[in-house]
Design an enzyme around this catalytic site. Structure first.
Site, PDB file in Angstrom:
ATOM      1  N   CYS A 270       0.881  -1.206  -0.143  1.00 45.73           N
ATOM      2  CA  CYS A 270      -0.103  -0.043  -0.242  1.00 45.73           C
ATOM      3  C   CYS A 270       0.779   1.046  -0.285  1.00 45.73           C
ATOM      4  O   CYS A 270       0.367   2.175  -0.546  1.00 45.73           O
ATOM      5  CB  CYS A 270      -0.598  -0.006   1.054  1.00 45.73           C
ATOM      6  SG  CYS A 270      -1.756  -1.130   0.865  1.00 45.73           S
TER       7      CYS A 270
ATOM      8  N   HIS B 167      -3.634   7.087   2.019  1.00 45.09           N
ATOM      9  CA  HIS B 167      -3.725   5.440   2.006  1.00 45.09           C
ATOM     10  C   HIS B 167      -5.298   5.540   1.819  1.00 45.09           C
ATOM     11  O   HIS B 167      -5.670   5.263   3.207  1.00 45.09           O
ATOM     12  CB  HIS B 167      -2.803   4.613   2.234  1.00 45.09           C
ATOM     13  CG  HIS B 167      -2.978   2.575   1.874  1.00 45.09           C
ATOM     14  ND1 HIS B 167      -3.570   2.890   0.583  1.00 45.09           N
ATOM     15  CD2 HIS B 167      -3.593   2.414   2.527  1.00 45.09           C
ATOM     16  CE1 HIS B 167      -4.142   1.878   0.417  1.00 45.09           C
ATOM     17  NE2 HIS B 167      -4.201   1.368   1.407  1.00 45.09           N
TER      18      HIS B 167
ATOM     19  N   ASN C 111     -10.541  -0.085  -1.386  1.00 40.72           N
ATOM     20  CA  ASN C 111      -8.592  -0.328  -0.863  1.00 40.72           C
ATOM     21  C   ASN C 111      -7.979  -0.631  -2.419  1.00 40.72           C
ATOM     22  O   ASN C 111      -7.623  -1.924  -2.383  1.00 40.72           O
ATOM     23  CB  ASN C 111      -8.503  -1.104   0.118  1.00 40.72           C
ATOM     24  CG  ASN C 111      -6.926  -0.962   0.751  1.00 40.72           C
ATOM     25  OD1 ASN C 111      -5.680  -0.510  -0.628  1.00 40.72           O
ATOM     26  ND2 ASN C 111      -6.590  -0.836   1.412  1.00 40.72           N
TER      27      ASN C 111
HETATM   28  C1  LIG Z   1     -11.019  -5.213   8.552  1.00 44.48           C
HETATM   29  C2  LIG Z   1     -12.001  -4.611   9.888  1.00 44.48           C
HETATM   30  C3  LIG Z   1     -12.958  -3.291   8.724  1.00 44.48           C
HETATM   31  C4  LIG Z   1     -12.135  -5.345  10.531  1.00 44.48           C
HETATM   32  O1  LIG Z   1     -13.667  -4.762  11.392  1.00 44.48           O
HETATM   33  P1  LIG Z   1     -13.759  -4.624  12.963  1.00 44.48           P
HETATM   34  O2  LIG Z   1     -14.595  -4.403  13.694  1.00 44.48           O
HETATM   35  O3  LIG Z   1     -11.666  -4.641  13.547  1.00 44.48           O
HETATM   36  O4  LIG Z   1     -13.763  -6.126  13.034  1.00 44.48           O
HETATM   37  P2  LIG Z   1     -13.105  -7.615  13.727  1.00 44.48           P
HETATM   38  O5  LIG Z   1     -11.879  -7.855  12.574  1.00 44.48           O
HETATM   39  O6  LIG Z   1     -12.640  -7.491  15.149  1.00 44.48           O
HETATM   40  O7  LIG Z   1     -14.237  -8.579  13.702  1.00 44.48           O
HETATM   41  C5  LIG Z   1     -15.089  -8.813  14.330  1.00 44.48           C
HETATM   42  C6  LIG Z   1     -16.546  -9.547  13.904  1.00 44.48           C
HETATM   43  O8  LIG Z   1     -17.016  -8.908  12.512  1.00 44.48           O
HETATM   44  C7  LIG Z   1     -16.502 -10.302  11.724  1.00 44.48           C
HETATM   45  N1  LIG Z   1     -16.673  -9.601  10.285  1.00 44.48           N
HETATM   46  C8  LIG Z   1     -15.432  -9.721   9.656  1.00 44.48           C
HETATM   47  N2  LIG Z   1     -15.682  -9.616   8.390  1.00 44.48           N
HETATM   48  C9  LIG Z   1     -17.022  -9.556   8.376  1.00 44.48           C
HETATM   49  C10 LIG Z   1     -18.102  -8.913   7.181  1.00 44.48           C
HETATM   50  N3  LIG Z   1     -17.101  -9.335   6.058  1.00 44.48           N
HETATM   51  N4  LIG Z   1     -19.011  -8.512   6.964  1.00 44.48           N
HETATM   52  C11 LIG Z   1     -19.747  -9.441   8.313  1.00 44.48           C
HETATM   53  N5  LIG Z   1     -18.658 -10.073   9.658  1.00 44.48           N
HETATM   54  C12 LIG Z   1     -17.907  -9.934   8.906  1.00 44.48           C
HETATM   55  C13 LIG Z   1     -15.767 -11.052  12.513  1.00 44.48           C
HETATM   56  O9  LIG Z   1     -15.785 -12.891  11.894  1.00 44.48           O
HETATM   57  C14 LIG Z   1     -16.145 -11.045  13.764  1.00 44.48           C
HETATM   58  O10 LIG Z   1     -16.578 -11.483  14.422  1.00 44.48           O
HETATM   59  P3  LIG Z   1     -16.429 -12.803  15.933  1.00 44.48           P
HETATM   60  O11 LIG Z   1     -16.360 -11.393  16.793  1.00 44.48           O
HETATM   61  O12 LIG Z   1     -18.114 -13.464  15.619  1.00 44.48           O
HETATM   62  O13 LIG Z   1     -15.155 -13.014  15.294  1.00 44.48           O
HETATM   63  C15 LIG Z   1     -11.000  -3.770  10.422  1.00 44.48           C
HETATM   64  O14 LIG Z   1     -10.101  -4.320  11.591  1.00 44.48           O
HETATM   65  C16 LIG Z   1     -10.254  -3.157   9.631  1.00 44.48           C
HETATM   66  O15 LIG Z   1     -10.419  -2.365   8.929  1.00 44.48           O
HETATM   67  N6  LIG Z   1      -8.738  -3.111  10.061  1.00 44.48           N
HETATM   68  C17 LIG Z   1      -8.033  -2.167   9.340  1.00 44.48           C
HETATM   69  C18 LIG Z   1      -7.852  -2.638   7.421  1.00 44.48           C
HETATM   70  C19 LIG Z   1      -6.785  -2.081   6.588  1.00 44.48           C
HETATM   71  O16 LIG Z   1      -7.475  -0.901   6.427  1.00 44.48           O
HETATM   72  N7  LIG Z   1      -6.175  -2.823   6.140  1.00 44.48           N
HETATM   73  C20 LIG Z   1      -6.235  -2.488   5.185  1.00 44.48           C
HETATM   74  C21 LIG Z   1      -4.266  -1.554   4.957  1.00 44.48           C
HETATM   75  S1  LIG Z   1      -3.702  -0.678   4.034  1.00 44.48           S
END
Ligand SMILES: CC(C)(COP(=O)(O)OP(=O)(O)OC[C@H]1O[C@@H](n2cnc3c(N)ncnc32)[C@H](O)[C@@H]1OP(=O)(O)O)[C@@H](O)C(=O)NCCC(=O)NCCS
Length: 332
Positions: free
Chosen positions: A114, A259, A289
């Site tokens: 990224c 980003h 993204n």
């Molecule tokens: C990925 C992201 C949106 C997940 O949100 P979060 O609040 O951290 O959620 P978690 O990963 O803790 O997961 C919470 C729950 O949602 C669920 N979940 C994950 N993806 C899901 C989706 N697409 N739809 C529905 N539920 C989802 C998980 O399985 C988890 O369920 P559980 O509590 O039963 O185990 C978040 O972590 C994020 O944005 N991280 C940064 C990602 C990023 O920017 N990446 C690129 C970097 S270059």
């Protein structure tokens, strides 16, 4: 003193629109979950067989046209991608060929995920400042859709990542008041496995790839919480360092392009820097993204929307897999 100036910008995305509802039809997720956690409403994914280099070419041609240059005016290509069309050679030489460039100019692939576009820009800027090259095409392009698990198992990445390309033409300039002012670049391999694609790679012979694939080892994997935690700290920190190198203050920023990882991350970075909504630009809602392509796509949209005036202080900052991160400060 030589400075590098952005002479033109361009971007291209696949025609196929994938909405949150489309994803909800193939995995356990919902439009509400995706919008509230990431800000994304839709993204572009290629149709099978569409090539990343083709997107890079479309973006490059637009950037050349804006700069009033021909492909044969280029002295070098820097191509940022961590998703080349194949292992080797890299996408850079294919783009050189597709653009019909007669000279055997260097075409360099940069693999910094990224932060790839920021890193490529920093290298192009160094070439220009030292007088090695005068006109450099810098491309950020990714195809993420073909390496993601689009079942419920892969839902934390499949709803976020997407395909696209952006490009800029960097040229030398003797103007003292404009151009690229400063960079800040970092890497920390202690977090390599927090956002990664394990294979296929040279660790494993191709005849063993099917078994590895069957174990799900080759899909894009992410520890979303850890990525989030680091991204919201590292980007503002890096922006401050780069601004201080440039002798500028955050309050003077006309446009911040962070980003497009996640709208919540971009908003946190903006808030941490004390910037108003009008000082920051986001388009993740429409494109998801696109890894190394997010910044040049957003920059091109801003240029074409008239959001950039000569002399404006512009800050580009990125964070991604590695972890790698960095910032570029420039005057438009
Ligand atoms: C990925 C992201 C949106 C997940 O949100 P979060 O609040 O951290 O959620 P978690 O990963 O803790 O997961 C919470 C729950 O949602 C669920 N979940 C994950 N993806 C899901 C989706 N697409 N739809 C529905 N539920 C989802 C998980 O399985 C988890 O369920 P559980 O509590 O039963 O185990 C978040 O972590 C994020 O944005 N991280 C940064 C990602 C990023 O920017 N990446 C690129 C970097 S270059």
């Amino acid at each position: 003193m030589l400075r590098s100036l952005i002479l033109g910008t361009g971007h291209a995305v696949p025609a196929r629109v994938v909405t949150n509802a489309d994803l909800a039809a193939q995995m356990d997720t919902s439009d509400e979950w995706i919008r509230s956690r990431t800000g994304i409403e839709q993204r572009r994914w290629i149709e099978p067989g569409e090539r990343g280099v083709e997107l890079g070419k479309r973006a490059a041609l637009q950037a050349l046209a804006m700069a009033g240059l021909e492909a044969n005016d280029l002295d070098a290509i820097l191509y940022a991608t961590c998703t080349p069309d194949q292992f080797l050679p890299g996408n850079g030489v294919y783009l050189q060929r597709e653009l019909g460039i007669a000279a055997t100019i260097p075409a360099i692939d940069i693999r910094m995920q990224c932060a790839g576009f920021i890193y490529a820009l920093s290298i192009a800027d160094a070439y220009i400042r030292t007088g090695a090259f005068r006109r450099v095409l810098v491309v950020g392009q990714e195809i993420q859709s073909t390496r993601m698990d689009v079942s419920t198992d892969g839902r934390n990445t499949a709803v976020i990542f997407a395909d696209g390309a952006g490009a800029v033409i960097l040229g030398d300039s003797a103007e003292a008041e404009r151009g690229i002012l400063a960079f800040d670049l970092h890497g920390d391999g202690n977090h390599a496995e927090k956002l990664w694609v394990e294979g296929p790679g040279s660790l494993v012979r191709p005849d063993a790839w099917p078994a590895e694939l069957a174990e799900g080892r080759y899909w894009l994997k992410m520890d979303g919480r850890e990525v989030f935690r680091h991204a919201v700290v590292r980007m503002p920190e890096s922006v401050r360092t780069a601004l201080s190198r440039a002798g500028e203050a955050a309050s003077g920023i006309k446009l911040l392009i962070a980003h497009q990882a996640n709208l919540r991350i971009s908003e946190a970075v903006q808030k941490e820097l004390g910037l108003a909504d009008a000082q920051s630009y986001n388009n993740i809602q429409r494109f998801g993204n696109t890894t190394a392509a997010t910044i040049p796509i957003a920059l091109d949209e801003c240029a074409r929307l008239g959001r950039l005036q000569t002399g404006d202080l512009v800050v580009l900052t990125a964070f991604g897999s590695g972890f790698v991160w960095g910032t570029c400060v420039l005057k438009w």
